[in-house]
Design an enzyme around this catalytic site. Sequence first.
Site, mmCIF file in Angstrom:
data_model
loop_
_atom_site.group_PDB
_atom_site.id
_atom_site.type_symbol
_atom_site.label_atom_id
_atom_site.label_comp_id
_atom_site.label_asym_id
_atom_site.label_seq_id
_atom_site.Cartn_x
_atom_site.Cartn_y
_atom_site.Cartn_z
ATOM 1 N N ASP A 35 0.674 -1.351 -0.120
ATOM 2 C CA ASP A 35 -0.217 -0.066 -0.104
ATOM 3 C C ASP A 35 0.720 1.269 -0.128
ATOM 4 O O ASP A 35 0.731 2.184 -1.042
ATOM 5 C CB ASP A 35 -1.055 0.040 1.283
ATOM 6 C CG ASP A 35 -1.872 -1.248 1.102
ATOM 7 O OD1 ASP A 35 -2.409 -1.436 -0.050
ATOM 8 O OD2 ASP A 35 -2.434 -1.451 2.277
ATOM 9 N N ARG A 82 -1.278 0.948 16.426
ATOM 10 C CA ARG A 82 -1.665 1.995 15.845
ATOM 11 C C ARG A 82 -1.657 3.209 16.534
ATOM 12 O O ARG A 82 -1.130 4.297 15.920
ATOM 13 C CB ARG A 82 -3.133 1.788 14.989
ATOM 14 C CG ARG A 82 -3.103 0.513 13.983
ATOM 15 C CD ARG A 82 -2.000 0.861 12.993
ATOM 16 N NE ARG A 82 -1.973 -0.226 11.971
ATOM 17 C CZ ARG A 82 -0.908 -1.094 11.797
ATOM 18 N NH1 ARG A 82 0.230 -1.009 12.474
ATOM 19 N NH2 ARG A 82 -1.016 -1.864 10.789
ATOM 20 N N ASP A 108 -8.095 -0.227 10.838
ATOM 21 C CA ASP A 108 -6.778 0.655 11.245
ATOM 22 C C ASP A 108 -7.096 2.046 10.697
ATOM 23 O O ASP A 108 -6.518 3.155 11.323
ATOM 24 C CB ASP A 108 -5.569 0.177 10.485
ATOM 25 C CG ASP A 108 -4.964 -0.929 11.065
ATOM 26 O OD1 ASP A 108 -5.297 -1.313 12.356
ATOM 27 O OD2 ASP A 108 -4.202 -1.708 10.265
ATOM 28 N N SER A 110 -2.252 -10.000 3.174
ATOM 29 C CA SER A 110 -2.384 -8.863 3.800
ATOM 30 C C SER A 110 -1.498 -9.227 5.133
ATOM 31 O O SER A 110 -2.211 -10.189 6.024
ATOM 32 C CB SER A 110 -3.357 -8.282 3.751
ATOM 33 O OG SER A 110 -3.350 -6.922 4.831
#
Length: 405
Positions: free
Chosen positions: A17, A97, A126, A178
Amino acid sequence: MAKEIKKIVLAYSGGLDTSVIIPWLKENYPGCEVIAVSGNVGQGTELDGLEEKALKTGASKLYIEDLRKEYVEEYIWPCLKADAKYEEYLLGTSHARPCIAKRLVEIAKKEGADAICHGCTGKGNDQVRFELTIKAFAPDMQIIAPWRIWNLKSRDDEIDYAEAHNIPLRISRETNYSKDKNLWHLSHEGLDLESPANEPNYNKEGFLELGVSPEQAPDEPTYITLHFEKGVPTALNGEAVDGVTLIEKLNAIGGANGIGILDIVENRLVGMKSRGVYETPAGTILYHAHDVLETITLDKETAHFKAIVAQKLAELVYNGQWFTPLRESIAAFVDETQKTVTGDVKLKLYKGNIINAGVTSPYSLYNEQTASFGEDDDYNQADSAGFINLYGLPIKVRALAKKNW
């Protein structure tokens, strides 16, 4: 609005990404400077060569911030002390995060950035975790989320874009899981895992990264002893060790014994169900050991109420609400409960199993004399008759009343 954005701070991992996002930002925000920021929360070799890659794809600079100590002490330990789990998931991505996003904001302010960008998908959790943290520390900061606005609709589209722009990738279409890796865990999503009907290929070389499957674990058990001080693990096998090193050691020991593999379908914050496989060897061991220690150091009412609080805390963390008054208040309550959670827990690790092998504490509430089936001085068994009569009085009264209904 694009003309107003001249400097963007990007949460950068070097994965698919964010590798694609740097050139995409340069194309869609002409003349903008992209500053990449990687938070080191224990990704290990994934950080190798990151600076060269970021600069080659268009970033003006790369910050690699070592957040491992902060991540363990300020995010992992509070959740461990609370026993916070979200549907069995030990929050590996969830509490990483806010740690990373907080540093993103600090660097964005330092650099005078106009916006912060992240590579989270519009379907995932996220995006919420990053953006709620940004709002907590920079409420006026613009946020760019390419997955919500660009024309790329899948990871295959991203690979096409990367190939067209000569962006080097560490994955292929066949290994395009992923993944998210940090000190605490490794998650796997996508490909064959998208169908809950498929068994994960645990024994396929390269699938598991932090350990082996239970079938491939040794035939002999491994014994370990963990020491806790006020709910925080501080020593392994009698040797004092810092949090980062302890987790690394337990990942190696637990992984080698097939510990900490979890396959679940979880309920995402945005409303859908998602199937994932998690590897959390150290976390699984530490949660188990902490739970065992609390069985002898917490009284019944505190332990039962703490379990309710733990579920709420897990939901807050999972949903990105780390920097909120309620999360902080729950943490304060948990810290109060941990004042006596000190002691040693011995465990036997064997082919994916964690087996209790003994627990001691100077604050133990377990009294062998009281618990014994034999005669003792502090418990008169005849007293239980009066207690049962009083405790069962409402049941007896209702049963007698029902005769006249």
